[in-house]
Design a protein around this motif. Structure first.
Motif, short mmCIF file in Angstrom:
data_model
loop_
_atom_site.label_atom_id
_atom_site.label_comp_id
_atom_site.label_asym_id
_atom_site.label_seq_id
_atom_site.Cartn_x
_atom_site.Cartn_y
_atom_site.Cartn_z
N GLY A 243 0.95 -1.07 0.26
CA GLY A 243 0.28 0.33 0.06
C GLY A 243 1.07 1.74 -0.02
N HIS A 244 2.28 1.20 0.06
CA HIS A 244 2.95 1.72 -0.29
C HIS A 244 2.39 3.02 -1.23
CE1 HIS A 244 6.94 4.09 0.41
NE2 HIS A 244 6.92 4.75 -0.64
N PRO A 245 2.34 4.91 -0.98
CA PRO A 245 2.13 5.51 -1.98
C PRO A 245 3.22 5.43 -3.42
CG PRO A 245 2.25 6.75 -0.53
CD PRO A 245 2.89 5.74 -0.27
N ALA A 246 2.16 4.85 -4.48
CA ALA A 246 3.24 5.24 -6.09
C ALA A 246 3.71 6.29 -6.31
CB ALA A 246 1.88 4.52 -7.14
N PRO A 247 4.37 6.30 -7.73
CA PRO A 247 5.19 7.68 -7.95
C PRO A 247 4.05 8.82 -8.59
CG PRO A 247 6.04 5.62 -8.71
CD PRO A 247 4.86 5.05 -7.73
N ALA A 248 4.18 9.81 -7.79
CA ALA A 248 3.41 10.88 -8.74
C ALA A 248 4.17 11.53 -7.92
CB ALA A 248 1.37 10.94 -7.48
N VAL A 249 3.40 12.81 -8.50
CA VAL A 249 3.50 14.47 -8.60
C VAL A 249 3.85 14.49 -7.61
CG1 VAL A 249 4.25 16.45 -9.21
CG2 VAL A 249 4.49 14.77 -11.20
N ARG A 250 3.83 15.15 -6.56
CA ARG A 250 3.29 15.18 -5.81
C ARG A 250 4.13 16.86 -4.22
NH1 ARG A 250 6.54 10.26 -2.86
NH2 ARG A 250 6.34 8.96 -4.75
N SER A 251 4.28 17.57 -2.98
CA SER A 251 5.48 18.38 -3.17
C SER A 251 6.60 18.60 -3.71
CB SER A 251 4.92 19.18 -1.24
OG SER A 251 3.68 18.90 -0.72
N LEU A 252 6.11 20.13 -4.86
CA LEU A 252 7.28 20.05 -5.31
C LEU A 252 8.52 19.97 -4.78
CD1 LEU A 252 6.25 21.61 -8.31
CD2 LEU A 252 6.84 19.61 -8.75
#
Length: 263
Positions: free
Chosen positions: A59-68
């Motif tokens: 359930g680890h977060p998938a790769p994404a654009v988060r806080s830059l």
């Protein structure tokens, strides 16, 4: 456990090598002899498919654009978002057609979490390589060369930005697209930068342990090695080049490979 998660490793024999470069950046000096115990390192960077198994299991977060990250400061946020689009996961799945590409948009903490998961799964130690382990593996048993294959850049041997005008149309390539080095490692130069475990110390080479150095105990910057598909400055693809980045860094050009120490 399935064969799909058993890492494909290359054995790096115990012994000395010369770390650094006498004619390059100041933080690559002095060139110094380092002894490393035997270890095994991934032949390939961790792929999107491999990271997906980790995401599904934990359930680890998938790769994404988060806080830059801080590296986007100075008006680079728009180009960062544009170049990241092809690598953003949707519904917990990697981008279509990218399964065998190196995973990217990965923070240092993400890479460490993957290592901990894989260690539990296969029942042996797994971690990021140290700077010294990464550089010895990249050099392939030959001291002093700029690149894993010799002293001259060769576009047939690694993925980098030969023509800056093509940057929006370029990207990562499937792992194994280019020939391996003498230790059987693929993409050790180019394709994606790779996280190592060390904190960055500009003068660390002058004071480092002569055997199995682990880097400074703390720091303000992390290190990635090897260069990537976005780099037109080929000096960044050298075996000895040390690229320091803020700890919050992640990018469309940064991935990692694993190390399994000898039991």
């Amino acid at each position: 456990m399935t064969l799909a998660v058993v890492p494909d490793l290359a054995r790096i024999p115990a012994g000395d090598f010369f770390m650094g470069a006498a004619d390059a950046e100041e933080d690559e000096r002095p060139v110094h002899r380092v002894f490393l115990r035997e270890y095994s390192i991934g032949r390939f960077p961790v792929t999107q498919e491999e990271f997906a198994r980790f995401v599904r299991d934990t359930g680890h977060p998938a790769p994404a654009v988060r806080s830059l990250p801080l590296i986007t400061a100075g008006g680079r946020d728009a180009i960062f978002k544009e170049l990241a689009v092809p690598y953003v996961w949707h519904n917990g799945e990697p981008p279509p057609g990218h399964g065998t590409h190196p995973v990217v948009l990965i923070t240092h903490d993400d890479a460490v979490a993957y290592c901990h998961w894989l260690a539990r799964l296969i029942g042996r130690g797994v971690r990021l390589p140290t700077e010294a382990e990464w550089e010895k593996a990249a050099r392939g048993g030959v001291d002093g060369q700029r690149y894993p294959w010799g002293d001259d850049i060769d576009p047939s041997r690694c993925n980098f930005l030969v023509d800056p005008a093509t940057k929006p149309r370029r990207g990562t390539r499937p792992t194994g697209t280019f020939p391996p080095n003498a230790y059987g490692l693929y993409d050790i130069s180019g394709n994606v930068w790779e996280w190592v475990s060390d904190w960055y110390g500009a003068d660390y080479y002058a004071v480092s342990d002569p055997a199995d150095p682990r880097g400074p105990q703390a720091g303000h910057m992390r290190i990635v090695r090897g260069g990537s598909w976005v780099n037109e400055d080929v000096t960044m693809l050298r075996c000895g080049y040390r690229h320091k980045v803020p700890p919050d860094t992640y990018a469309y050009s940064i991935g990692f490979r694993i190390v399994c120490p000898r039991p």
